[in-house]
Design an enzyme around this catalytic site. Structure first.
Site, mmCIF file in Angstrom:
data_model
loop_
_atom_site.group_PDB
_atom_site.id
_atom_site.type_symbol
_atom_site.label_atom_id
_atom_site.label_comp_id
_atom_site.label_asym_id
_atom_site.label_seq_id
_atom_site.Cartn_x
_atom_site.Cartn_y
_atom_site.Cartn_z
ATOM 1 N N VAL A 52 25.025 -0.515 15.194
ATOM 2 C CA VAL A 52 24.909 -1.287 13.962
ATOM 3 C C VAL A 52 25.105 -0.477 12.715
ATOM 4 O O VAL A 52 25.832 -0.679 11.550
ATOM 5 C CB VAL A 52 23.525 -1.794 14.038
ATOM 6 N N CYS A 53 24.691 0.989 12.752
ATOM 7 C CA CYS A 53 24.750 1.997 11.783
ATOM 8 C C CYS A 53 25.986 1.925 11.006
ATOM 9 O O CYS A 53 25.905 1.822 9.909
ATOM 10 C CB CYS A 53 24.159 3.189 12.203
ATOM 11 N N PRO A 54 27.283 1.932 11.739
ATOM 12 C CA PRO A 54 28.357 2.158 10.844
ATOM 13 C C PRO A 54 28.784 0.967 10.174
ATOM 14 O O PRO A 54 29.209 0.787 9.005
ATOM 15 C CB PRO A 54 29.289 2.558 12.039
ATOM 16 N N LEU A 57 26.738 1.224 6.732
ATOM 17 C CA LEU A 57 26.951 2.155 5.986
ATOM 18 C C LEU A 57 28.326 1.726 5.346
ATOM 19 O O LEU A 57 28.655 1.859 3.990
ATOM 20 C CB LEU A 57 27.161 3.423 6.633
#
Length: 198
Positions: A52-54, A57
């Site tokens: 999920v993080c990319p 960002l």
């Protein structure tokens, strides 16, 4: 250490960063941003090279220039090192357009300061914190690992916060956008907010 609360003064902190704009390493501190009279958004996330993080960002990267125009700097933060940030930003296609500094908090000190450090995993929860140019925490949002955030809503909140900094006697209602009506809290509108917004 007790986490900083909304409305409270944020103690100074320093982070090592990887800066995609320069391709190099550096340091940022809260004092630097306060000296420049800039807003700061800290965008905590669990870990580099995850799922999920990319997406988060990248979404934030799409709105970064709009935030900068408002006098806002963004620093993403995880408990990874600056070296891992560099490797991730260079290898993950979703991060191609990320231009804000990527903060390294491997000891979890700053994550603990904002109450997002997970002692069981050594990771940070998804936390978004808005600090005004006086060093006051004016916005806080914390999500669990599996739910990504929406940068459009962060931009909307930033517009409201920037407006209210110069109009402290007003309040922004739900879904407020620049140009829409604000509220002036007083006894005259108690129970009559509908009329006040007409």
């Amino acid at each position: 250490m007790e986490a900083v609360k909304v409305g409270g003064k944020v103690p100074n902190f320093e982070l090592e960063v990887y800066d995609p704009k320069t391709g190099g390493f550096g340091k940022v501190s809260l004092e630097d941003f306060m000296r420049e009279r800039r807003w700061l958004v800290l965008f905590f996330y669990p870990a580099d090279f995850t799922f999920v993080c990319p997406t988060e960002l990248a979404d934030l990267g799409e709105h970064y220039s709009e935030l900068v125009e408002m006098g806002v700097e963004v620093v993403s933060v995880s408990t990874d090192t600056k070296y891992v940030h560099l490797a991730w930003q260079r290898s993950e296609k979703l991060l191609e357009n990320v231009r804000y500094p990527m903060g390294a908090d491997p000891t979890g000190k700053v994550s603990r300061m904002f109450g997002v450090y997970d002692e069981d995993t050594g990771l940070a929860l998804r936390g978004t914190f808005i600090i005004n140019p006086d060093g006051i925490l004016v916005g806080s949002e914390i999500n669990y690992y599996n739910v990504g955030r929406n940068a459009e809503e962060l931009v909307r909140k930033m517009k409201a916060n920037v407006y209210l900094m110069s109009h402290p006697d007003e309040a922004c209602p739900a879904k407020w956008e620049p140009g829409k009506k604000t509220l002036r809290p007083s006894e005259d509108i108690v129970g009559r907010v509908h009329e006040a917004l007409d």
